[in-house]
Write an enzyme that holds these catalytic residues in place. Sequence first.
Site, PDB file in Angstrom:
ATOM      1  N   THR A  79      22.914  73.920  48.991  1.00 45.95           N
ATOM      2  CA  THR A  79      22.753  74.494  47.658  1.00 45.95           C
ATOM      3  C   THR A  79      22.673  73.351  46.627  1.00 45.95           C
ATOM      4  OG1 THR A  79      25.150  74.779  47.503  1.00 45.95           O
ATOM      5  CG2 THR A  79      23.865  76.677  48.237  1.00 45.95           C
TER       6      THR A  79
ATOM      7  N   THR B 159      23.937  71.987  43.530  1.00 42.64           N
ATOM      8  CA  THR B 159      24.994  71.061  43.114  1.00 42.64           C
ATOM      9  C   THR B 159      25.680  70.423  44.310  1.00 42.64           C
ATOM     10  OG1 THR B 159      25.386  72.324  41.086  1.00 42.64           O
ATOM     11  CG2 THR B 159      27.127  70.829  41.784  1.00 42.64           C
ATOM     12  N   CYS B 160      25.864  71.199  45.363  1.00 44.06           N
ATOM     13  CA  CYS B 160      26.537  70.697  46.560  1.00 44.06           C
ATOM     14  C   CYS B 160      25.749  69.560  47.207  1.00 44.06           C
ATOM     15  CB  CYS B 160      26.736  71.833  47.562  1.00 44.06           C
ATOM     16  SG  CYS B 160      27.577  73.271  46.869  1.00 44.06           S
ATOM     17  N   SER B 161      24.427  69.704  47.237  1.00 43.34           N
ATOM     18  CA  SER B 161      23.576  68.700  47.877  1.00 43.34           C
ATOM     19  C   SER B 161      23.206  67.545  46.953  1.00 43.34           C
ATOM     20  CB  SER B 161      22.287  69.354  48.399  1.00 43.34           C
ATOM     21  OG  SER B 161      22.556  70.173  49.516  1.00 43.34           O
TER      22      SER B 161
END
Length: 202
Positions: free
Chosen positions: A46, A48-50
């Site tokens: 996703t 922000t996570c990546s």
Amino acid sequence: MTIEVGSKLPEVTLFRATADGPEAVNTKEFFAGRKVVVFAVPGAFTPTCSAKHLPGFVANAEAIKAKGVDEIVCLASNDAFVMNAWAKAENAGDNITMLSDGDLAFVSKTGLELDLTGRGLGKRANRFAMIVDDGKVTDLAVEEPGAFDVSNAETVLGLVCLAMKCTTPSLKSDLIGDQLMKTPPRLSYSRMSRSRNNSLKL
């Protein structure tokens, strides 16, 4: 009820990918006698996570471990196969241990579950970071829905340094600025909002 600083982690089963398939990980055994940083994301791959969360810990893993941390764990509700694929895509290597909480056993028992039912995302882990020493939570930072302010690698590194009374290291990020100066010693804890956020970002 959300887990608090000073509490013991619940004993649950998580999973990690191996060459022979998913391997069960008992949390009581995994955290015993060690200092571990755990950061959780709502979902692998996703935005922000990546783009920020996992890459920040990959970049600062060496500095964090140099301050006495034995292992850094990335936790998500994705299955072990997806977590492994994500680790390879982000070049996490051996710096980060990817653990799957596919049954939501860990986040439900710690009160760190994020309910995105109705948005096609279901229930999953909220975004947070914690420092665990011998199975006990010593620091906890929980993000407000859609935020990425207190659980990043740079803030965690600052908390580890504060605990050791060491000088603040050089940070590999453009996220920080004066953020570490605003982080209270030993604890950065933002309670999860129960209200819906229509602009929620993963």
